[in-house]
Write a protein that holds these residues in place. Structure first.
Motif, PDB file in Angstrom:
ATOM      1  N   SER A  47     -99.744 115.838  44.232  1.00  0.00           N
ATOM      2  CA  SER A  47     -98.903 115.329  43.146  1.00  0.00           C
ATOM      3  C   SER A  47     -98.423 113.916  43.452  1.00  0.00           C
ATOM      4  O   SER A  47     -98.409 113.472  44.608  1.00  0.00           O
ATOM      5  N   PHE A  48     -98.016 113.222  42.403  1.00  0.00           N
ATOM      6  CA  PHE A  48     -97.460 111.878  42.586  1.00  0.00           C
ATOM      7  C   PHE A  48     -96.182 111.945  43.421  1.00  0.00           C
ATOM      8  O   PHE A  48     -95.922 111.056  44.241  1.00  0.00           O
ATOM      9  N   GLU A  49     -95.389 113.010  43.237  1.00  0.00           N
ATOM     10  CA  GLU A  49     -94.142 113.157  43.992  1.00  0.00           C
ATOM     11  C   GLU A  49     -94.426 113.293  45.483  1.00  0.00           C
ATOM     12  O   GLU A  49     -93.751 112.685  46.317  1.00  0.00           O
ATOM     13  N   ARG A  50     -95.446 114.077  45.845  1.00  0.00           N
ATOM     14  CA  ARG A  50     -95.813 114.210  47.266  1.00  0.00           C
ATOM     15  C   ARG A  50     -96.302 112.863  47.810  1.00  0.00           C
ATOM     16  O   ARG A  50     -95.935 112.471  48.925  1.00  0.00           O
ATOM     17  N   TYR A  51     -97.114 112.156  47.015  1.00  0.00           N
ATOM     18  CA  TYR A  51     -97.606 110.847  47.443  1.00  0.00           C
ATOM     19  C   TYR A  51     -96.435 109.885  47.675  1.00  0.00           C
ATOM     20  O   TYR A  51     -96.396 109.171  48.680  1.00  0.00           O
TER      21      TYR A  51
ATOM     22  N   LYS B 251     -91.238 110.362  54.814  1.00  0.00           N
ATOM     23  CA  LYS B 251     -92.628 110.535  55.227  1.00  0.00           C
ATOM     24  C   LYS B 251     -92.772 111.326  56.528  1.00  0.00           C
ATOM     25  O   LYS B 251     -93.792 111.997  56.742  1.00  0.00           O
ATOM     26  N   SER B 252     -91.764 111.308  57.390  1.00  0.00           N
ATOM     27  CA  SER B 252     -91.863 112.039  58.660  1.00  0.00           C
ATOM     28  C   SER B 252     -91.786 113.547  58.481  1.00  0.00           C
ATOM     29  O   SER B 252     -92.206 114.303  59.369  1.00  0.00           O
ATOM     30  N   VAL B 253     -91.259 114.012  57.356  1.00  0.00           N
ATOM     31  CA  VAL B 253     -91.113 115.463  57.149  1.00  0.00           C
ATOM     32  C   VAL B 253     -92.148 116.012  56.154  1.00  0.00           C
ATOM     33  O   VAL B 253     -92.124 117.193  55.827  1.00  0.00           O
ATOM     34  N   ILE B 254     -93.024 115.167  55.669  1.00  0.00           N
ATOM     35  CA  ILE B 254     -94.049 115.601  54.712  1.00  0.00           C
ATOM     36  C   ILE B 254     -95.323 115.985  55.467  1.00  0.00           C
ATOM     37  O   ILE B 254     -95.893 115.178  56.203  1.00  0.00           O
ATOM     38  N   THR B 255     -95.734 117.225  55.293  1.00  0.00           N
ATOM     39  CA  THR B 255     -96.976 117.690  55.909  1.00  0.00           C
ATOM     40  C   THR B 255     -98.148 116.988  55.243  1.00  0.00           C
ATOM     41  O   THR B 255     -98.241 116.954  54.015  1.00  0.00           O
ATOM     42  N   PRO B 256     -99.053 116.387  56.006  1.00  0.00           N
ATOM     43  CA  PRO B 256    -100.194 115.692  55.408  1.00  0.00           C
ATOM     44  C   PRO B 256    -100.967 116.604  54.448  1.00  0.00           C
ATOM     45  O   PRO B 256    -101.177 117.787  54.730  1.00  0.00           O
ATOM     46  N   PHE B 257    -101.400 116.025  53.337  1.00  0.00           N
ATOM     47  CA  PHE B 257    -102.080 116.800  52.297  1.00  0.00           C
ATOM     48  C   PHE B 257    -103.353 117.450  52.834  1.00  0.00           C
ATOM     49  O   PHE B 257    -103.639 118.625  52.559  1.00  0.00           O
ATOM     50  N   LYS B 258    -104.115 116.720  53.621  1.00  0.00           N
ATOM     51  CA  LYS B 258    -105.355 117.275  54.168  1.00  0.00           C
ATOM     52  C   LYS B 258    -105.076 118.462  55.091  1.00  0.00           C
ATOM     53  O   LYS B 258    -105.860 119.420  55.138  1.00  0.00           O
ATOM     54  N   THR B 259    -103.966 118.413  55.797  1.00  0.00           N
ATOM     55  CA  THR B 259    -103.601 119.527  56.691  1.00  0.00           C
ATOM     56  C   THR B 259    -103.302 120.784  55.897  1.00  0.00           C
ATOM     57  O   THR B 259    -103.740 121.885  56.265  1.00  0.00           O
ATOM     58  N   ILE B 260    -102.565 120.631  54.802  1.00  0.00           N
ATOM     59  CA  ILE B 260    -102.260 121.780  53.941  1.00  0.00           C
ATOM     60  C   ILE B 260    -103.545 122.396  53.413  1.00  0.00           C
ATOM     61  O   ILE B 260    -103.725 123.622  53.416  1.00  0.00           O
TER      62      ILE B 260
END
Length: 461
Positions: free
Chosen positions: A60-64, A73-82
């Protein structure tokens, strides 16, 4: 009962359901992010969610936005990892869809200089981490890349997919620069969509060779082609939107039934599709156009600034029953080339239904008022006319309508969609006049607006 008790009760009731029913319920969750949340709800859901046979995850744009913000950004799990975690915890996966949401697709490289690869989803290194494990059972793959990260990186993901996925039926790739080096044949693939993809002429030739069983082909905004040719013996449905002006464009498909083709101004256009029955053609200007053996063509939609020339190129017009005509930039119609319904009825004498867009209607009305349109013989077969109308002068518009009704002696259904900016009293007067002058026709009314769905008001008034 408080919310936590209600949630607990729901979990207990879900646990009591038969496992097959729970899997069916979970399979109806379109977003795999919701599926991941269900895994946290109970042990039963956690176990059975792994039986769901698809993974669909969109960034999503919000995650981006949060992944770029220094505060989050330090607490957001990378999208590819999910995505990789979802894949690795699923037992059998038959369908994979991964991509970015529409707001992200609209971001251009000029707007954001982004040299990272966290959303470079056609990256062969990323795809090779999960694809080989699933390849035996995969039936469908869809990857919608992030253009500002993929446009300057040439991906070999097509070759990897062709190497691993021998049972793949449907493939969709969007927003990427693709290589066809070492591409293998995929005889099981019947549906291919390439949207906003950078290719070269020789690459499209390789697509013809390596995907011989295609029945559905969608090429939307595929750039870099100079003399593209589609030659597929089993193709039945094709949508091709050409983003540049190629020197020539050729389609050879003996089993093609439905074709939607949009291009600017090809030097030459050759279409050899003898079974074609439904054709939508949009051209900026008709030039060297050749369509052969189109005796099965029943439904035709034409859009061009040069409608008169384009209409005249259809030698197979006698077979067509349903015709739709329009010209872009309808507001400039008075300055466009001459167009009369006389030529339309001459080329397509056996029509049962005619739809006129605002550009075609305005041009036809202007030509009629200038005395340049005279329909020689009655159109006895025409039963329905649908028109999107801009009323500049109610008396002129009414005169044109009554003229059409006089020539179309068996017309039973007349549908007028009036532009939303036309004053209500003008629209009402036009409706009343039409009904009074020709009560034998079933009148339908509505409004239209650019980019919006037509709004039907009523039958009669």
């Amino acid at each position: 009962m408080n919310p936590s008790q209600s949630s607990l009760s729901l979990h207990f009731s879900m646990d009591d359901l038969p496992p097959s029913l729970i899997i069916e319920i979970l399979s109806r969750l379109n977003d795999s992010a919701d599926l991941a949340r269900c895994r946290l709800a109970s042990k039963t859901l956690n176990a059975l969610s792994r039986e769901v046979r698809f993974v669909n995850l969109q960034c999503s744009f919000e995650r981006y936005r949060k992944s770029r913000s220094p505060a989050t950004k330090s607490v957001i799990t990378p999208f590819k990892t999910i995505f990789k975690n979802l894949i690795s915890s699923s037992r059998i996966v038959e369908s994979v869809s991964v991509g970015v949401d529409k707001p992200l697709r609209g971001i251009s490289y000029d707007d954001v200089e982004d040299e990272s690869d966290d959303l470079y989803l056609t990256d062969v290194n990323f795809v090779s981490l999960w694809l080989p494990r699933l390849s035996g059972q995969l039936k469908s793959i869809s990857i919608s890349d992030f253009w500002i990260q993929s446009c300057w990186r040439r991906s070999e993901v097509l070759s990897l997919i062709s190497l691993c996925c021998h049972s793949l039926i449907a493939l969709e790739l969007k927003n990427a620069w693709l290589s066809v080096d070492d591409l293998n044949q995929m005889p099981m693939l019947t549906s291919l969509t390439l949207e906003y993809i950078r290719l070269d002429d020789e690459d499209l030739s390789k697509v013809n060779d390596c995907f011989p069983s295609l029945q559905v082909l969608n090429l939307i905004g595929v750039g870099g082609l100079k003399e593209p040719k589609i030659h597929l013996l089993h193709l039945k449905t094709c949508q091709w939107t050409v983003s540049n002006a190629p020197l020539s464009l050729t389609i050879v498909a003996p089993n093609l039934v439905k074709l939607k083709l949009e291009c600017v101004k090809p030097g030459s256009l050759i279409i050899r599709t003898p079974l074609l029955s439904d054709f939508h053609l949009s051209l900026a200007k008709a030039s060297n156009f050749e369509i052969k053996e189109c005796n099965n063509l029943k439904s035709l939609q034409l859009e061009s600034k040069d409608l008169c020339s384009l209409v005249g190129m259809f030698s197979c017009g006698k077979a067509i029953k349903i015709l739709t005509l329009d010209s872009p930039n309808w507001a400039e119609s008075l300055e466009m080339t001459k167009f009369s319904l006389e030529s339309v009825f001459h080329v397509f004498p056996n029509l049962s239904s005619l739809t006129l867009g605002p550009g075609a209607w305005s041009k036809g009305e202007t030509c009629f008022l200038a005395g340049g349109s005279e329909i020689g013989s009655a159109m006895k077969g025409l039963k329905t006319i649908i028109a999107r109308v801009v009323v500049h002068d109610i008396e002129m518009t009414l005169s044109f309508i009554l003229y059409l009704l006089e020539k179309c002696t068996n017309l039973a259904d007349m549908a007028l969609l009036i532009h939303h900016e036309v004053e209500i009293n003008i629209s009402r007067d036009l409706i009343l006049s039409c009904m009074a002058n020709c009560p034998r026709v079933r009148w339908r009314w509505g409004t239209w607006k650019e980019g919006m769905k037509d709004a039907w008001i009523c039958d009669g008034i």
